[in-house]
Design a protein around this motif. Structure first.
Motif, PDB file in Angstrom:
ATOM      1  N   VAL A  78      -1.647  -3.066  -3.907  1.00  0.00           N
ATOM      2  CA  VAL A  78      -1.080  -4.028  -4.843  1.00  0.00           C
ATOM      3  C   VAL A  78      -1.033  -5.409  -4.201  1.00  0.00           C
ATOM      4  CG1 VAL A  78       0.892  -4.526  -6.346  1.00  0.00           C
ATOM      5  CG2 VAL A  78       0.385  -2.152  -5.717  1.00  0.00           C
ATOM      6  N   SER A 106      -2.798  -4.329  -9.354  1.00  0.00           N
ATOM      7  CA  SER A 106      -2.779  -3.104  -8.571  1.00  0.00           C
ATOM      8  C   SER A 106      -4.161  -2.482  -8.646  1.00  0.00           C
ATOM      9  CB  SER A 106      -1.790  -2.092  -9.155  1.00  0.00           C
ATOM     10  OG  SER A 106      -0.523  -2.626  -9.289  1.00  0.00           O
ATOM     11  N   HIS A 116       0.855  -1.184   0.000  1.00  0.00           N
ATOM     12  CA  HIS A 116       0.000   0.000   0.000  1.00  0.00           C
ATOM     13  C   HIS A 116       0.888   1.231   0.000  1.00  0.00           C
ATOM     14  CE1 HIS A 116      -2.445   3.192   1.985  1.00  0.00           C
ATOM     15  NE2 HIS A 116      -3.300   2.794   1.056  1.00  0.00           N
ATOM     16  N   ASN A 140      -4.605   2.372 -18.405  1.00  0.00           N
ATOM     17  CA  ASN A 140      -4.995   3.081 -17.191  1.00  0.00           C
ATOM     18  C   ASN A 140      -6.056   4.134 -17.533  1.00  0.00           C
ATOM     19  OD1 ASN A 140      -5.179   4.444 -14.774  1.00  0.00           O
ATOM     20  ND2 ASN A 140      -3.018   4.928 -14.623  1.00  0.00           N
ATOM     21  N   TYR A 193      -2.359   3.277  -4.270  1.00  0.00           N
ATOM     22  CA  TYR A 193      -2.154   1.938  -4.830  1.00  0.00           C
ATOM     23  C   TYR A 193      -2.307   0.885  -3.731  1.00  0.00           C
ATOM     24  CZ  TYR A 193      -0.234   3.161  -9.432  1.00  0.00           C
ATOM     25  OH  TYR A 193      -0.073   3.588 -10.724  1.00  0.00           O
ATOM     26  N   LEU A 211      -6.114   0.841  -8.078  1.00  0.00           N
ATOM     27  CA  LEU A 211      -5.796   2.253  -7.983  1.00  0.00           C
ATOM     28  C   LEU A 211      -7.041   3.046  -7.621  1.00  0.00           C
ATOM     29  CD1 LEU A 211      -3.661   0.988  -9.920  1.00  0.00           C
ATOM     30  CD2 LEU A 211      -3.552   3.186 -11.017  1.00  0.00           C
ATOM     31  N   GLU A 260      -7.765  -0.792 -12.268  1.00  0.00           N
ATOM     32  CA  GLU A 260      -6.831  -1.889 -11.985  1.00  0.00           C
ATOM     33  C   GLU A 260      -5.752  -1.946 -13.051  1.00  0.00           C
ATOM     34  OE1 GLU A 260      -7.460  -6.577 -12.294  1.00  0.00           O
ATOM     35  OE2 GLU A 260      -8.703  -5.661 -10.750  1.00  0.00           O
TER      36      GLU A 260
END
Length: 192
Positions: free
Chosen positions: A187, A167, A47, A142, A185, A169, A150
């Motif tokens: 992850v 990840s 994180h 993205n 983030y 986001l 993600e």
């Protein structure tokens, strides 16, 4: 001797025919999903906050190429813009939070019109704690206007050798005029 060869040949042909007719035929592009566990694999959850600064006294994302297109809009990153980044990763959303590493890589503005989407390649290199000297690589589309999205984890090095994962986001802050952003983030990394 000739008779034995003929019998062995016939037995071989019968066996081959039996194998071919009993083999399953798959007509779909996918198969049934089954659990798959490899010995020695670990799951690590990370994180951090990603600070992408395009405008200011110390930008961390720099324009390296821009398409020369008519009517390409007034966005800080119009279609065809390519940026190199060296963004700090911190434990909190404030830039004064503890720095745990940096994201280095590239992103390109890859959507036309009113959409805003990037294709990003980032290497998240960690500089503190248990994962000091290790990194994970992210390569994915993205869609930055979606608050939650993600990205795929496609590799790693150091303690994250052969990493894969994802990840999640969440945009914490974005300035639509400058393009400066802070992204949270979360992850999940599967690695050896």
């Amino acid at each position: 001797m000739e008779g034995i060869r003929s019998i062995l040949f016939l037995i071989s042909c019968a066996f081959l025919t039996l194998c071919v007719t009993l083999s399953p035929v798959h007509g779909k592009y996918y198969s049934k999903t089954v659990p798959f566990v490899r010995m020695g694999e670990k799951v690590t959850n990370l994180h951090f906050f990603f600070h992408d600064t395009l405008v200011g006294k110390n930008p961390s994302a720099v324009l390296i190429a821009k398409a020369s297109l008519p009517n390409n809009g007034t966005s800080p990153a119009p279609f065809g813009s390519l940026y190199a980044i060296d963004d700090p990763l911190t434990t909190g959303p404030e830039l004064t939070s503890e720095v745990v590493g940096s994201a280095q890589g590239l992103w390109v503005s890859s959507a036309q019109g009113l959409q805003t989407s990037l294709v990003a390649y980032f290497d998240f290199g960690f500089t503190t704690g248990e994962f000091n000297g290790s990194s994970i690589s992210v390569f994915s589309r993205n869609p930055v206007l979606e608050t939650e999205r993600e990205l795929a984890v496609v590799g790693g090095r150091g303690k994250f050798k052969m990493a894969r994962g994802f990840s999640e986001l969440k945009t914490y802050f974005v300035d639509p005029t400058t393009g400066n952003a802070i992204v949270e983030y979360n992850v999940t990394v599967i690695h050896y």
